[in-house]
Design an enzyme around this catalytic site. Structure first.
Site, PDB file in Angstrom:
ATOM      1  N   ASN A  71       0.867  -1.185   0.000  1.00 38.38           N
ATOM      2  CA  ASN A  71       0.000   0.000   0.000  1.00 38.38           C
ATOM      3  C   ASN A  71       0.897   1.227   0.000  1.00 38.38           C
ATOM      4  O   ASN A  71       1.467   1.585   1.034  1.00 38.38           O
ATOM      5  CB  ASN A  71      -0.915  -0.018   1.224  1.00 38.38           C
ATOM      6  CG  ASN A  71      -1.790   1.224   1.306  1.00 38.38           C
ATOM      7  OD1 ASN A  71      -1.930   1.961   0.337  1.00 38.38           O
ATOM      8  ND2 ASN A  71      -2.377   1.466   2.470  1.00 38.38           N
ATOM      9  N   LYS A 122       0.096   4.290  -0.315  1.00 37.16           N
ATOM     10  CA  LYS A 122      -0.534   5.481   0.259  1.00 37.16           C
ATOM     11  C   LYS A 122      -0.290   6.682  -0.673  1.00 37.16           C
ATOM     12  O   LYS A 122      -0.351   6.532  -1.895  1.00 37.16           O
ATOM     13  CB  LYS A 122      -0.052   5.699   1.691  1.00 37.16           C
ATOM     14  CG  LYS A 122      -0.265   4.446   2.555  1.00 37.16           C
ATOM     15  CD  LYS A 122      -0.027   4.663   4.003  1.00 37.16           C
ATOM     16  CE  LYS A 122      -0.269   3.364   4.765  1.00 37.16           C
ATOM     17  NZ  LYS A 122      -0.151   3.542   6.218  1.00 37.16           N
ATOM     18  N   HIS A 129      -9.605   1.271   4.885  1.00 31.81           N
ATOM     19  CA  HIS A 129      -8.353   1.462   5.623  1.00 31.81           C
ATOM     20  C   HIS A 129      -8.588   2.441   6.775  1.00 31.81           C
ATOM     21  O   HIS A 129      -9.384   3.378   6.663  1.00 31.81           O
ATOM     22  CB  HIS A 129      -7.268   1.985   4.688  1.00 31.81           C
ATOM     23  CG  HIS A 129      -5.889   1.934   5.281  1.00 31.81           C
ATOM     24  ND1 HIS A 129      -5.436   2.867   6.179  1.00 31.81           N
ATOM     25  CD2 HIS A 129      -4.878   1.044   5.110  1.00 31.81           C
ATOM     26  CE1 HIS A 129      -4.200   2.568   6.528  1.00 31.81           C
ATOM     27  NE2 HIS A 129      -3.839   1.473   5.900  1.00 31.81           N
ATOM     28  N   GLU A 166      -6.975   4.860   7.857  1.00 30.11           N
ATOM     29  CA  GLU A 166      -6.742   6.266   7.529  1.00 30.11           C
ATOM     30  C   GLU A 166      -7.932   6.870   6.796  1.00 30.11           C
ATOM     31  O   GLU A 166      -8.244   8.050   6.973  1.00 30.11           O
ATOM     32  CB  GLU A 166      -5.456   6.383   6.703  1.00 30.11           C
ATOM     33  CG  GLU A 166      -4.222   6.087   7.531  1.00 30.11           C
ATOM     34  CD  GLU A 166      -2.999   5.716   6.720  1.00 30.11           C
ATOM     35  OE1 GLU A 166      -1.976   5.387   7.336  1.00 30.11           O
ATOM     36  OE2 GLU A 166      -3.067   5.742   5.463  1.00 30.11           O
ATOM     37  N   GLU A 195      -5.479  -5.079  10.461  1.00 24.26           N
ATOM     38  CA  GLU A 195      -4.483  -4.045  10.709  1.00 24.26           C
ATOM     39  C   GLU A 195      -4.767  -3.348  12.034  1.00 24.26           C
ATOM     40  O   GLU A 195      -5.582  -2.419  12.082  1.00 24.26           O
ATOM     41  CB  GLU A 195      -4.502  -3.007   9.575  1.00 24.26           C
ATOM     42  CG  GLU A 195      -3.976  -3.528   8.250  1.00 24.26           C
ATOM     43  CD  GLU A 195      -3.460  -2.396   7.374  1.00 24.26           C
ATOM     44  OE1 GLU A 195      -2.310  -2.476   6.954  1.00 24.26           O
ATOM     45  OE2 GLU A 195      -4.198  -1.435   7.141  1.00 24.26           O
ATOM     46  N   GLY A 213       2.422   2.161  10.871  1.00 24.64           N
ATOM     47  CA  GLY A 213       3.378   3.253  10.743  1.00 24.64           C
ATOM     48  C   GLY A 213       4.040   3.674  12.040  1.00 24.64           C
ATOM     49  O   GLY A 213       4.699   4.708  12.087  1.00 24.64           O
ATOM     50  N   SER A 256       3.268  -2.281  10.317  1.00 28.59           N
ATOM     51  CA  SER A 256       4.720  -2.304  10.512  1.00 28.59           C
ATOM     52  C   SER A 256       5.336  -3.639  10.097  1.00 28.59           C
ATOM     53  O   SER A 256       6.203  -4.184  10.777  1.00 28.59           O
ATOM     54  CB  SER A 256       5.081  -1.961  11.964  1.00 28.59           C
ATOM     55  OG  SER A 256       4.693  -0.648  12.278  1.00 28.59           O
TER      56      SER A 256
END
Length: 244
Positions: free
Chosen positions: A9, A11, A96, A98, A165, A171, A204
């Site tokens: 991904n 992003k 996701h 985010e 996730e 991250g 991660s």
């Protein structure tokens, strides 16, 4: 038979030129990749056409990072499934954290996006996971089961990928212990109608932990963030070592 899917991904990273540079440093590494692994790059919308053209005939599939539930309309900044299909996209990330946190996606809109993707032959990668606050409050299982219940209504589970996730591991450098990730993914599988849904771990994922992650029996792949931006790192993840 469950499929192994390793997806990167990207992003909001990489211009078209940078995407091409990545491919020049990545594709040669696939000569040693076992045939049982599906490789996906989920890129920004601007790079999808370039990737699709330059990956034609390769074993790497192109994925998008979002899809709207309508085929067309006054939805500034969104992209439709027919547009993605025209670009040669095969997979699309939906839900996701985010997108949920920063752009207002809810379980209702996630469900609409999943169904729209499948209507047009795209395979959605549904992301689910809990925050650090929810984990500390022992709410992990309830949160994830609630997401699955709402997100998967009317969704064909035979044309689906799920990515667990944990939000607190995305991250941050903090990776969920592989045994714990395996436990949660086993819980997710137990709530599905179709047990062969590929379920990835994301959060991660790095070259240094991929072998341990993929040694877990319930984990069918990885959704990789930062490490997927570096050709050698992503190649090492794709070419993870099977632990005997």
């Amino acid at each position: 038979m469950r499929k192994v899917i390793i997806a990167g991904n990207w992003k909001m990273y990489k211009t078209q030129a940078e995407a091409l540079d990545f491919l020049r440093g990545f594709l040669d590494h696939l000569n040693e990749t076992p045939d049982d692994r599906e490789i996906v790059i989920c890129a920004p919308f601007t790079a999808l056409g370039t990737l699709s053209k330059n990956l034609h005939g390769s074993r790497v599939r192109v994925g998008a990072q979002n899809v709207h539930w309508e085929d067309a309309g006054a939805f500034t900044g969104e992209i439709s499934a027919p547009m993605l299909v025209e670009l040669g996209v095969r997979y699309v990330v939906v839900g996701h954290s985010e997108r949920r946190q920063y752009f207002g996606d809810t379980d209702v809109t996630v469900n609409l996006r999943l169904r729209a993707a499948q209507t047009h032959g795209l395979i959605p990668i549904l992301c689910v996971g809990e925050t650090k606050q929810q984990r500390d409050a022992n709410e992990t299982e309830a949160v994830i089961i609630g997401q699955l219940d709402k997100d998967l209504r009317g969704v064909d589970q035979e044309r689906l990928v799920i990515a667990y996730e944990p939000i607190w591991a995305i991250g941050t450098g903090d990776t969920c212990e592989s045994e714990e990730a395996n436990r949660i993914i086993g819980l997710i599988r137990s709530k599905l109608n179709y047990p062969d849904v590929p379920i990835q771990y994301g959060g991660s994922v790095k070259p240094g932990n991929i072998d341990e992650i993929m040694a877990q029996p319930e984990i069918d792949g990885a959704l990789v963030g930062g490490a997927s931006l570096i050709p050698n790192d992503f190649a090492r993840i794709v070419n993870y070592k099977t632990v005997v």
